[in-house]
Write a protein that holds these residues in place. Structure first.
Motif, PDB file in Angstrom:
ATOM      1  N   LEU A  74       0.847  -1.189   0.000  1.00 28.09           N
ATOM      2  CA  LEU A  74       0.000   0.000   0.000  1.00 28.09           C
ATOM      3  C   LEU A  74       0.883   1.241   0.000  1.00 28.09           C
ATOM      4  CD1 LEU A  74      -2.885   1.175   0.277  1.00 28.09           C
ATOM      5  CD2 LEU A  74      -2.603   1.023   2.760  1.00 28.09           C
ATOM      6  N   VAL A  75       0.692   2.100  -0.999  1.00 24.74           N
ATOM      7  CA  VAL A  75       1.493   3.328  -1.110  1.00 24.74           C
ATOM      8  C   VAL A  75       0.758   4.479  -0.455  1.00 24.74           C
ATOM      9  CG1 VAL A  75       2.577   4.966  -2.693  1.00 24.74           C
ATOM     10  CG2 VAL A  75       2.269   2.598  -3.389  1.00 24.74           C
ATOM     11  N   LEU A  76       1.447   5.241   0.381  1.00 26.36           N
ATOM     12  CA  LEU A  76       0.876   6.485   0.891  1.00 26.36           C
ATOM     13  C   LEU A  76       1.158   7.558  -0.147  1.00 26.36           C
ATOM     14  CD1 LEU A  76       1.632   4.699   3.542  1.00 26.36           C
ATOM     15  CD2 LEU A  76       1.110   6.821   4.735  1.00 26.36           C
ATOM     16  N   MET A  77       0.073   8.024  -0.814  1.00 24.20           N
ATOM     17  CA  MET A  77       0.201   8.898  -1.983  1.00 24.20           C
ATOM     18  C   MET A  77      -0.255  10.287  -1.649  1.00 24.20           C
ATOM     19  SD  MET A  77       0.795   8.489  -5.341  1.00 24.20           S
ATOM     20  CE  MET A  77      -0.548   8.986  -6.355  1.00 24.20           C
ATOM     21  N   SER A  78       0.662  11.226  -1.656  1.00 21.44           N
ATOM     22  CA  SER A  78       0.284  12.564  -1.212  1.00 21.44           C
ATOM     23  C   SER A  78      -0.296  13.431  -2.330  1.00 21.44           C
ATOM     24  CB  SER A  78       1.507  13.264  -0.639  1.00 21.44           C
ATOM     25  OG  SER A  78       2.479  13.380  -1.643  1.00 21.44           O
ATOM     26  N   GLY A  79       0.175  13.281  -3.529  1.00 22.18           N
ATOM     27  CA  GLY A  79      -0.129  14.259  -4.577  1.00 22.18           C
ATOM     28  C   GLY A  79       1.112  15.073  -4.888  1.00 22.18           C
ATOM     29  N   GLY A  80       2.160  14.862  -4.084  1.00 25.67           N
ATOM     30  CA  GLY A  80       3.440  15.536  -4.322  1.00 25.67           C
ATOM     31  C   GLY A  80       4.266  14.800  -5.372  1.00 25.67           C
ATOM     32  N   ILE A  81       5.537  15.172  -5.452  1.00 25.26           N
ATOM     33  CA  ILE A  81       6.406  14.623  -6.499  1.00 25.26           C
ATOM     34  C   ILE A  81       6.944  13.241  -6.129  1.00 25.26           C
ATOM     35  CG2 ILE A  81       8.630  14.968  -7.681  1.00 25.26           C
ATOM     36  CD1 ILE A  81       8.069  18.034  -7.341  1.00 25.26           C
TER      37      ILE A  81
ATOM     38  N   THR B 247       4.559  11.995 -14.344  1.00 29.34           N
ATOM     39  CA  THR B 247       3.806  12.387 -13.148  1.00 29.34           C
ATOM     40  C   THR B 247       4.165  13.802 -12.683  1.00 29.34           C
ATOM     41  OG1 THR B 247       5.471  11.334 -11.735  1.00 29.34           O
ATOM     42  CG2 THR B 247       3.529  10.031 -12.291  1.00 29.34           C
ATOM     43  N   LEU B 248       5.336  14.300 -13.104  1.00 30.97           N
ATOM     44  CA  LEU B 248       5.803  15.590 -12.587  1.00 30.97           C
ATOM     45  C   LEU B 248       4.806  16.722 -12.829  1.00 30.97           C
ATOM     46  CD1 LEU B 248       8.169  17.007 -11.124  1.00 30.97           C
ATOM     47  CD2 LEU B 248       9.076  17.603 -13.376  1.00 30.97           C
ATOM     48  N   GLU B 249       4.288  16.789 -14.062  1.00 34.04           N
ATOM     49  CA  GLU B 249       3.404  17.925 -14.371  1.00 34.04           C
ATOM     50  C   GLU B 249       2.106  17.854 -13.572  1.00 34.04           C
ATOM     51  OE1 GLU B 249       3.150  17.611 -18.623  1.00 34.04           O
ATOM     52  OE2 GLU B 249       1.378  16.322 -18.477  1.00 34.04           O
ATOM     53  N   ILE B 250       1.685  16.657 -13.195  1.00 38.94           N
ATOM     54  CA  ILE B 250       0.488  16.550 -12.350  1.00 38.94           C
ATOM     55  C   ILE B 250       0.842  16.952 -10.920  1.00 38.94           C
ATOM     56  CG2 ILE B 250      -1.332  15.013 -11.497  1.00 38.94           C
ATOM     57  CD1 ILE B 250      -0.720  13.196 -13.934  1.00 38.94           C
ATOM     58  N   SER B 251       1.964  16.425 -10.430  1.00 36.90           N
ATOM     59  CA  SER B 251       2.373  16.730  -9.051  1.00 36.90           C
ATOM     60  C   SER B 251       2.588  18.221  -8.842  1.00 36.90           C
ATOM     61  CB  SER B 251       3.668  15.988  -8.703  1.00 36.90           C
ATOM     62  OG  SER B 251       3.464  14.605  -8.747  1.00 36.90           O
ATOM     63  N   GLU B 252       3.020  18.918  -9.905  1.00 38.83           N
ATOM     64  CA  GLU B 252       3.315  20.344  -9.748  1.00 38.83           C
ATOM     65  C   GLU B 252       2.081  21.242  -9.797  1.00 38.83           C
ATOM     66  OE1 GLU B 252       8.010  20.805 -10.922  1.00 38.83           O
ATOM     67  OE2 GLU B 252       6.536  21.001 -12.528  1.00 38.83           O
ATOM     68  N   LEU B 253       0.927  20.680 -10.086  1.00 34.75           N
ATOM     69  CA  LEU B 253      -0.300  21.482 -10.038  1.00 34.75           C
ATOM     70  C   LEU B 253      -0.533  21.931  -8.597  1.00 34.75           C
ATOM     71  CD1 LEU B 253      -2.665  19.215 -12.186  1.00 34.75           C
ATOM     72  CD2 LEU B 253      -1.673  21.410 -12.875  1.00 34.75           C
ATOM     73  N   PRO B 254      -1.056  23.143  -8.416  1.00 32.91           N
ATOM     74  CA  PRO B 254      -1.264  23.605  -7.039  1.00 32.91           C
ATOM     75  C   PRO B 254      -2.354  22.784  -6.362  1.00 32.91           C
ATOM     76  CG  PRO B 254      -2.290  25.094  -8.609  1.00 32.91           C
ATOM     77  CD  PRO B 254      -1.513  24.111  -9.412  1.00 32.91           C
ATOM     78  N   ASP B 255      -2.192  22.531  -5.075  1.00 28.56           N
ATOM     79  CA  ASP B 255      -3.271  21.886  -4.333  1.00 28.56           C
ATOM     80  C   ASP B 255      -3.077  22.191  -2.866  1.00 28.56           C
ATOM     81  OD1 ASP B 255      -1.246  20.310  -3.382  1.00 28.56           O
ATOM     82  OD2 ASP B 255      -2.398  18.477  -3.465  1.00 28.56           O
TER      83      ASP B 255
ATOM     84  N   ASP C 193      -3.210  19.718   0.183  1.00 30.37           N
ATOM     85  CA  ASP C 193      -3.554  18.434   0.791  1.00 30.37           C
ATOM     86  C   ASP C 193      -3.604  18.650   2.289  1.00 30.37           C
ATOM     87  OD1 ASP C 193      -0.954  18.301   1.710  1.00 30.37           O
ATOM     88  OD2 ASP C 193      -0.556  16.288   0.946  1.00 30.37           O
ATOM     89  N   CYS C 194      -3.795  17.605   3.019  1.00 34.47           N
ATOM     90  CA  CYS C 194      -4.005  17.794   4.449  1.00 34.47           C
ATOM     91  C   CYS C 194      -2.788  18.392   5.137  1.00 34.47           C
ATOM     92  CB  CYS C 194      -4.371  16.463   5.077  1.00 34.47           C
ATOM     93  SG  CYS C 194      -3.125  15.221   4.812  1.00 34.47           S
TER      94      CYS C 194
END
Ligand code: ATP
Ligand code: MG
Length: 399
Positions: free
Chosen positions: A193-200, A345-353, A355-356
């Motif tokens: 199970l990967v803990l996926m943040s949305g970061g790079i 994945t980089l261009e997705i990770s670099e979108l502003p967000d 997260d918690c």
């Protein structure tokens, strides 16, 4: 559309990586690999025949298939871990004359040939019963190509190499190929199970472990109800991007905002980040048991941020019993970014967000968190029970 029936039939020849070293378990690894290849190719809607040969795998396309179709097959399997080379090839009859004809045909109309580039022929026999030895076949086909096109031979640094592989029932002929992902077939090492943040980092960590044979599920902690759903969309987009390496990916999302709020109001500010990370891990461990995953994966890299000092990483290890795999532990940020770029994945990770984690940003974070202090906070929180509740509140997103 191009069909070149003069050449034989288009097929794709695959070279296996580390599997070859697997001794007694090799059979199992190869079977897993073949089933992964079949599954990946389903989306192309072609009726292909995937066959194990001695030390290689051959994909035969239906009769009358086009070069474009065999290239699409090659492109798709290039994302399947466990392969080191993918060669779009021609399957020709098992006699020297057919091989020669195919060789000449393969060189026709090539830009390198028009330029008069140097070439080489490299043959190998997996079936020693073939009437010519490898070097005889090299000379036989090379001589004919030389007669036909007047190209110079350069065995050391050829610009164009004709590869000939004599197999059990046929001969494979090809020029060039595309590199595969390497590694081991997904699933051959189990599930995690990967803990996926949305970061790079975490998407790269996920990929590196898929490549070592783990099939992974993804777990994202969102700041909901105190943040928007943006981070979930990002996590979802990242999972979609990575799905081509393993298939059947699932994203699990835990609304984590309220739990964070209790952490903030219950403890020392400087410990909040590690306390929250431990709670994430405890929740992840609970989820892992439910989905039968036997390890957790994070994108931690030693020293990258204050939560990733050696002391703090150790404090996180002590929060759970499952092993925490950290494939990026020794990577620099620039290396991680280069890999993220390659994976797309980089261009997705670099979108502003938001997260918690952005909810909890103390002015000074503790770099040497003490387990005893963390346990105090967790006692007040009833962290074990909270982790179970959080796992109960999970939502599943299937691709
Ligand atoms: P990343 O680029 O992966 O977000 P990071 O450099 O931002 O990593 P941290 O924020 O300290 O580092 O997170 C370290 C690891 O903790 C991440 O790689 C990820 O595995 C996990 N993690 C952090 N935040 C979350 C989250 N919101 N949901 C799931 N996992 C998380
Ligand atoms: Mg992060």
């Amino acid at each position: 559309m191009t069909t070149m029936s003069a050449l034989g039939e288009p097929c794709v020849l695959l070279k296996l990586g580390e599997i070859v070293l697997k001794g007694k378990n090799r059979e199992l690894f190869e079977r897993r690999l073949i089933s992964n290849i079949r599954e990946a190719l389903q989306e192309l809607g072609l009726k292909v025949d995937v066959r194990r040969r001695h030390g290689v795998v051959a994909i035969f396309l239906p009769l009358g298939a086009t070069v474009e179709e065999s290239e699409a097959v090659a492109q798709r399997v290039a994302d399947v871990p466990g392969l080191v080379w993918i060669h779009p090839a021609w399957r020709v009859a098992k006699d020297p004359d057919s091989v020669l004809k195919a060789g000449i045909e393969l060189f026709r109309d090539r830009e390198e040939v028009k330029r008069g580039a140097a070439f080489a022929v490299r043959s190998r026999r997996r079936d020693k019963r073939f009437p010519m030895r490898s070097n005889e076949l090299d000379r036989f086909v090379g001589g004919a190509i030389n007669d036909e096109y007047g190209l110079p031979v350069d065995l050391r640094h050829p610009e164009l190499t004709l590869s000939i592989e004599v197999d059990r029932d046929e001969v494979f002929v090809f020029t060039g190929g595309i590199p595969g992902q390497g590694g081991l077939p997904v699933g051959s090492s189990g599930r995690a199970l990967v803990l996926m943040s949305g970061g790079i980092d975490s998407p790269v960590a996920a990929y590196r472990m898929m490549r070592r044979g783990l099939h992974v599920d993804f777990l994202h902690f969102s700041g909901i109800p105190f943040t928007t759903s943006e981070s979930i969309y990002k996590a979802y987009a990242l999972v979609r991007k990575l799905d081509r390496f393993q298939g059947r990916s699932r994203l699990w999302v835990v609304p984590f905002g309220k739990a964070q709020q209790s952490i903030r109001s219950s403890g020392q500010d400087r410990l909040a980040v590690i306390a929250q990370r431990r709670l994430m891990l405890k929740t992840a461990e609970e989820v892992a048991h439910r989905i039968r995953a036997s390890a957790l994966i994070t994108g931690d890299a030693l020293g990258q941020v204050s939560s990733q000092t050696l002391t703090n990483i150790t404090a996180q290890d002590h929060a759970v019993e499952l092993p925490i795999l950290r494939p990026l532990i020794g990577w620099d940020k620039t290396e991680i970014m280069a890999e993220a770029r390659r994976l797309g994945t980089l261009e997705i990770s670099e979108l502003p967000d938001e997260d918690c984690c952005s909810l909890l940003a103390p002015k000074r974070a503790e770099t040497r968190a003490k387990i005893e202090d963390l346990k105090q906070i967790e006692k007040r929180l009833d962290a074990e029970e909270l982790a179970v509740q959080l796992a109960d509140s999970i939502q599943e997103y299937t691709l």
